[in-house]
Design a protein around this motif. Sequence first.
Motif, PDB file in Angstrom:
ATOM      1  N   VAL A 184       0.884  -1.090  -0.080  1.00 40.87           N
ATOM      2  CA  VAL A 184      -0.026  -0.001  -0.074  1.00 40.87           C
ATOM      3  C   VAL A 184       0.750   1.317   0.090  1.00 40.87           C
ATOM      4  N   ALA A 185       2.025   1.272   0.825  1.00 46.70           N
ATOM      5  CA  ALA A 185       2.777   2.648   1.021  1.00 46.70           C
ATOM      6  C   ALA A 185       3.645   2.638  -0.203  1.00 46.70           C
ATOM      7  N   GLY A 186       4.243   1.659  -0.796  1.00 46.30           N
ATOM      8  CA  GLY A 186       4.984   1.815  -2.036  1.00 46.30           C
ATOM      9  C   GLY A 186       6.068   2.500  -1.714  1.00 46.30           C
ATOM     10  N   SER A 187       6.375   3.537  -2.800  1.00 46.62           N
ATOM     11  CA  SER A 187       7.428   4.333  -2.644  1.00 46.62           C
ATOM     12  C   SER A 187       7.548   5.159  -1.709  1.00 46.62           C
ATOM     13  N   ARG A 188       6.627   5.579  -0.804  1.00 47.24           N
ATOM     14  CA  ARG A 188       6.697   6.355   0.280  1.00 47.24           C
ATOM     15  C   ARG A 188       7.618   5.831   1.390  1.00 47.24           C
ATOM     16  N   LEU A 189       8.117   4.646   1.324  1.00 45.76           N
ATOM     17  CA  LEU A 189       9.027   4.248   2.452  1.00 45.76           C
ATOM     18  C   LEU A 189      10.416   4.118   1.799  1.00 45.76           C
ATOM     19  N   PRO A 190      11.291   4.236   2.812  1.00 46.52           N
ATOM     20  CA  PRO A 190      12.674   4.353   2.262  1.00 46.52           C
ATOM     21  C   PRO A 190      13.090   2.503   1.921  1.00 46.52           C
ATOM     22  N   ASP A 191      13.958   2.301   1.082  1.00 48.27           N
ATOM     23  CA  ASP A 191      14.277   0.806   0.758  1.00 48.27           C
ATOM     24  C   ASP A 191      14.582   0.133   1.997  1.00 48.27           C
ATOM     25  N   ARG A 192      15.532   0.710   2.838  1.00 52.01           N
ATOM     26  CA  ARG A 192      15.776  -0.148   4.048  1.00 52.01           C
ATOM     27  C   ARG A 192      14.602  -0.604   4.985  1.00 52.01           C
ATOM     28  N   TYR A 193      13.884   0.483   5.023  1.00 53.77           N
ATOM     29  CA  TYR A 193      12.614   0.093   6.003  1.00 53.77           C
ATOM     30  C   TYR A 193      11.875  -0.976   5.473  1.00 53.77           C
ATOM     31  N   ARG A 194      11.647  -0.847   3.976  1.00 50.56           N
ATOM     32  CA  ARG A 194      10.616  -1.638   3.216  1.00 50.56           C
ATOM     33  C   ARG A 194      11.503  -3.141   3.441  1.00 50.56           C
ATOM     34  N   ARG A 195      12.638  -3.136   3.272  1.00 48.59           N
ATOM     35  CA  ARG A 195      13.037  -4.535   3.222  1.00 48.59           C
ATOM     36  C   ARG A 195      13.077  -5.201   4.677  1.00 48.59           C
ATOM     37  N   ARG A 196      12.986  -4.317   5.878  1.00 48.35           N
ATOM     38  CA  ARG A 196      12.957  -4.920   7.312  1.00 48.35           C
ATOM     39  C   ARG A 196      11.364  -5.283   7.233  1.00 48.35           C
ATOM     40  N   LEU A 197      10.477  -4.677   6.887  1.00 50.50           N
ATOM     41  CA  LEU A 197       9.302  -5.153   6.960  1.00 50.50           C
ATOM     42  C   LEU A 197       8.922  -6.470   6.009  1.00 50.50           C
ATOM     43  N   LEU A 198       9.630  -6.542   5.023  1.00 54.16           N
ATOM     44  CA  LEU A 198       9.506  -7.869   4.108  1.00 54.16           C
ATOM     45  C   LEU A 198      10.274  -9.034   4.728  1.00 54.16           C
ATOM     46  N   ARG A 199      11.221  -8.660   5.595  1.00 57.22           N
ATOM     47  CA  ARG A 199      11.841  -9.644   6.309  1.00 57.22           C
ATOM     48  C   ARG A 199      11.012 -10.011   7.915  1.00 57.22           C
ATOM     49  N   HIS A 200       9.926  -9.404   8.051  1.00 56.90           N
ATOM     50  CA  HIS A 200       9.172  -9.728   9.386  1.00 56.90           C
ATOM     51  C   HIS A 200       9.042 -11.237   9.424  1.00 56.90           C
TER      52      HIS A 200
END
Length: 472
Positions: A265-281
Motif C-alpha cells: 500500500v505505501a509503496g515508494s513512500r517508504l525508504p528501501d531499508r525500511y521496506r526490506r525490514r518489513l518484508l523480513r518480518h
Amino acid sequence: MSAGRDAVVVGSGPNGLAAAVTLARAGLSVLVLEAAESPGGGLRSAELTFPGHVHDVCAAVHPWAEASPFLRTVPLAAHGVELVHPPAPLAHPFDDGTAAVLERSLAETAASLGADAAAYRRLLGPFVRSADALLEGALAPPFPPRRPLALARLGLAGLRPAARLASRFEGEKARGLFAGLAAHSQLSLHAPLSAAFGIVLAATAHAHGWPLVRGGSQRLADGLVSYLRSLGGEVLTRRPVESAADLPPAGTVLLDLGPRAVVRVAGSRLPDRYRRRLLRHRYGPGAFKIDWALAGPVPWRAPECARAATVHLGATLAEIAASEDAVARGDHPDRPFVLLVQPSLFDDARAPAGRQSLWAYCHVPNGSTVDMTAAVESQIERFAPGFRDLVAARSILGPADLERYNPNYVGGDINGGLQDLRGLLARPALRLVPYATPAAGLYLCSASTPPGGGAHGMCGHLAARAALRSLG
C-alpha cells in the motif's frame, strides 16, 4: 466516500477500531475502511456449519475484554456488549478422568493443586495482586518500559522457558496446567519468554476472568463500531485498499495491515531499508481450526470440564512441550496440544436448543497443508469418549483458509508474527516508536506491532497515541 478526514484507518479488526476510537475521542474526524463485507477482522462470527449455530471465526474467549487498558475505557455494555463469565475460566483434563481447574479464585486454584498449593501461590500471588499494573506494562512497547517494577518482577520469572519454570511444581496437575497456559505463546516451551505468557494469562484469569461475548465475538466488534459512530467516526465496508491511490485525503493514515500489505500500500513512500525490514518480518506457527455442530454437550470424563468455557487438551507438561517443540521444528505432532472452547454451554444464543457449537484449534508449522482433523478429534475423544458420535457437521479452516479470511494471518499465524525475544524488541522493525514509519503521517497499528496478538486493541490504541503526539 466522504473526503477530507483528519485520519483514515485501514482495517477494522480490534486494533483498527481501537485506533479509530482513540483518534475520535481526541476530536479528530475519522474514517475506517474495511475490505470485507462486515467489520471486525478476528472478531467476526458466522454460521459456519448449520443455521442457528453461531461460530467465532477467530477469537472466541476474551481475557482482555475487562483487562485491556484500552477496552476498560470503552462503555461496551452501553453499546450492546454483554460479557458471559463461565463458572471457571479454564479446565485441563488428564487421562485418569480428573482435571485441574483454573478458578477465578487464586486460593481455590492453589488448594486444588495439593502439594503444589504453596508454590502456585508464591508464583502467581504477586502478579494477581498487581494485575492491572502488570497488564499496563506487558501490553505496551518495551521502550520506554511502563510500570517498570511490575515488568521487572515479570522478567525475573517470565524470561525463563516455561518448561523450566513449571519444573518448580512437584505434581503433574500444576505442571500441565501451567504448560497449557504458556503454550498460548506459540513458542517452544523450552524457549526464553514462553513462561511470561503463562504468568500473564493466569494472572488475568484470576483478576478479570476469561469471558465470552453473548451472541458471538462479532458483538464486540459491533459494540466498538457503535461507540466509534457515537463519537462521529465512520466505518465503510467493502472498501479494499490496494495502494495509496485508494485512500481519500487525510493528514494521518493508520494501517491495521501486516508488514507485507503495508509495503504494497505505501509503496515508494517508504525508504528501501525500511521496506526490506518489513518484508523480513518473521511469522510464527500457523493455526489449524475446526468448528463443530454437535447433537449434545461434549461428554467429558472429568465433570469439572463442564464448568469452563476453555479446555486445554494435552495433559502433561512433557506432552505439551513435545507438541510445541515439534511445531517449532516444522513438524506435525501426533498428539497436538488443542485449545478448545465450548461457548454454547454458557450462551444459549450460540446453538439451537439441545445442540452445541464447539470451537478448537492446534498449532502447526507456518503455511502447513496437513489435515489435522483426525489428530484433533482423537485428542477430544481421548478425554471425552463418545464425542465423535455427536458430530453433526464440521467446518475446517487450515492456515491457507485463515490467511484468505484475513490476509494479516500470514501462513495461518494469528499473532501477526513470531513473539519471541527478538519479536518483542523489534516488532516489526527496531524503532524508538515502533508504530511510526519513516513516512510522515503514516503509522502501523496491526498485531505485527507491540504488544502483539490478542483482541486487546492495544496495538491500535498505542499507535493512535503516537500519531496524536506527533500532531501536538
